[in-house]
Design a protein around this motif. Sequence first.
Motif, PDB file in Angstrom:
ATOM      1  N   ILE A  14      64.140  52.109  56.918  1.00  0.00           N
ATOM      2  CA  ILE A  14      62.861  52.815  56.978  1.00  0.00           C
ATOM      3  C   ILE A  14      62.859  53.986  56.000  1.00  0.00           C
ATOM      4  O   ILE A  14      61.874  54.239  55.302  1.00  0.00           O
ATOM      5  N   VAL A  15      63.975  54.706  55.935  1.00  0.00           N
ATOM      6  CA  VAL A  15      64.086  55.833  55.004  1.00  0.00           C
ATOM      7  C   VAL A  15      63.971  55.338  53.571  1.00  0.00           C
ATOM      8  O   VAL A  15      63.246  55.916  52.755  1.00  0.00           O
ATOM      9  N   TYR A  16      64.656  54.241  53.246  1.00  0.00           N
ATOM     10  CA  TYR A  16      64.594  53.681  51.897  1.00  0.00           C
ATOM     11  C   TYR A  16      63.183  53.204  51.549  1.00  0.00           C
ATOM     12  O   TYR A  16      62.789  53.172  50.397  1.00  0.00           O
ATOM     13  N   PHE A  17      62.419  52.803  52.554  1.00  0.00           N
ATOM     14  CA  PHE A  17      61.052  52.347  52.341  1.00  0.00           C
ATOM     15  C   PHE A  17      60.100  53.526  52.149  1.00  0.00           C
ATOM     16  O   PHE A  17      59.221  53.499  51.287  1.00  0.00           O
ATOM     17  N   LEU A  18      60.271  54.595  52.954  1.00  0.00           N
ATOM     18  CA  LEU A  18      59.337  55.712  52.920  1.00  0.00           C
ATOM     19  C   LEU A  18      59.538  56.653  51.731  1.00  0.00           C
ATOM     20  O   LEU A  18      58.568  57.225  51.231  1.00  0.00           O
ATOM     21  N   LEU A  19      60.762  56.843  51.276  1.00  0.00           N
ATOM     22  CA  LEU A  19      61.007  57.764  50.167  1.00  0.00           C
ATOM     23  C   LEU A  19      60.268  57.367  48.889  1.00  0.00           C
ATOM     24  O   LEU A  19      59.633  58.212  48.257  1.00  0.00           O
ATOM     25  N   PRO A  20      60.312  56.106  48.453  1.00  0.00           N
ATOM     26  CA  PRO A  20      59.525  55.743  47.263  1.00  0.00           C
ATOM     27  C   PRO A  20      58.018  55.908  47.478  1.00  0.00           C
ATOM     28  O   PRO A  20      57.304  56.339  46.574  1.00  0.00           O
ATOM     29  N   LEU A  21      57.530  55.607  48.696  1.00  0.00           N
ATOM     30  CA  LEU A  21      56.110  55.808  48.970  1.00  0.00           C
ATOM     31  C   LEU A  21      55.732  57.278  48.873  1.00  0.00           C
ATOM     32  O   LEU A  21      54.682  57.628  48.332  1.00  0.00           O
ATOM     33  N   ALA A  22      56.600  58.133  49.396  1.00  0.00           N
ATOM     34  CA  ALA A  22      56.345  59.575  49.333  1.00  0.00           C
ATOM     35  C   ALA A  22      56.299  60.045  47.883  1.00  0.00           C
ATOM     36  O   ALA A  22      55.471  60.879  47.515  1.00  0.00           O
ATOM     37  N   ALA A  23      57.170  59.500  47.050  1.00  0.00           N
ATOM     38  CA  ALA A  23      57.174  59.882  45.635  1.00  0.00           C
ATOM     39  C   ALA A  23      55.917  59.380  44.919  1.00  0.00           C
ATOM     40  O   ALA A  23      55.308  60.108  44.136  1.00  0.00           O
ATOM     41  N   ILE A  24      55.509  58.152  45.224  1.00  0.00           N
ATOM     42  CA  ILE A  24      54.334  57.562  44.568  1.00  0.00           C
ATOM     43  C   ILE A  24      53.068  58.317  44.936  1.00  0.00           C
ATOM     44  O   ILE A  24      52.228  58.638  44.095  1.00  0.00           O
ATOM     45  N   PHE A  25      52.908  58.623  46.246  1.00  0.00           N
ATOM     46  CA  PHE A  25      51.676  59.244  46.737  1.00  0.00           C
ATOM     47  C   PHE A  25      51.752  60.762  46.855  1.00  0.00           C
ATOM     48  O   PHE A  25      50.845  61.385  47.380  1.00  0.00           O
ATOM     49  N   SER A  26      52.828  61.364  46.369  1.00  0.00           N
ATOM     50  CA  SER A  26      53.038  62.818  46.415  1.00  0.00           C
ATOM     51  C   SER A  26      52.913  63.368  47.828  1.00  0.00           C
ATOM     52  O   SER A  26      52.290  64.398  48.069  1.00  0.00           O
ATOM     53  N   TRP A  27      53.518  62.664  48.784  1.00  0.00           N
ATOM     54  CA  TRP A  27      53.512  63.116  50.170  1.00  0.00           C
ATOM     55  C   TRP A  27      54.574  64.176  50.362  1.00  0.00           C
ATOM     56  O   TRP A  27      55.627  64.160  49.721  1.00  0.00           O
ATOM     57  N   ASN A  28      54.326  65.099  51.290  1.00  0.00           N
ATOM     58  CA  ASN A  28      55.342  66.070  51.699  1.00  0.00           C
ATOM     59  C   ASN A  28      56.235  65.432  52.738  1.00  0.00           C
ATOM     60  O   ASN A  28      55.747  64.757  53.642  1.00  0.00           O
ATOM     61  N   ILE A  29      57.519  65.641  52.624  1.00  0.00           N
ATOM     62  CA  ILE A  29      58.484  65.081  53.579  1.00  0.00           C
ATOM     63  C   ILE A  29      59.107  66.219  54.358  1.00  0.00           C
ATOM     64  O   ILE A  29      59.522  67.216  53.787  1.00  0.00           O
ATOM     65  N   GLN A  30      59.168  66.054  55.659  1.00  0.00           N
ATOM     66  CA  GLN A  30      59.809  67.061  56.520  1.00  0.00           C
ATOM     67  C   GLN A  30      60.974  66.441  57.226  1.00  0.00           C
ATOM     68  O   GLN A  30      60.935  65.323  57.631  1.00  0.00           O
TER      69      GLN A  30
END
Length: 90
Positions: A74-90
């Motif tokens: 799940i982490v490997y899936f969400l990190l690229p999405l966060a980078a693509i969509f400029s999401w903030n990660i907490q």
Amino acid sequence: MDDEMRALAKNQTWDLIELLQDMKTVGCKWVYLVKYKSDGSIERYKALMVAKGYTQIYGIDYQETFAPVAKMNIVYFLLPLAAIFSWNIQ
């Protein structure tokens, strides 16, 4: 149990806050496990503190949900999405 409590404190697992009026806390309980080696002998005893999430009432006792464990896929899936969509990660 001491090791588990030290790990929870070290990782800053929770914050102490003042309980609002008419709200209940989510309890916790200890779960004890015996870890075995491949030959069947006992490797170690383990104690885990887990939240009693089943005591919450939807819409009354909580506004957030939580998962005690995040699987790495799940982490490997969400990190690229966060980078693509400029999401903030907490």
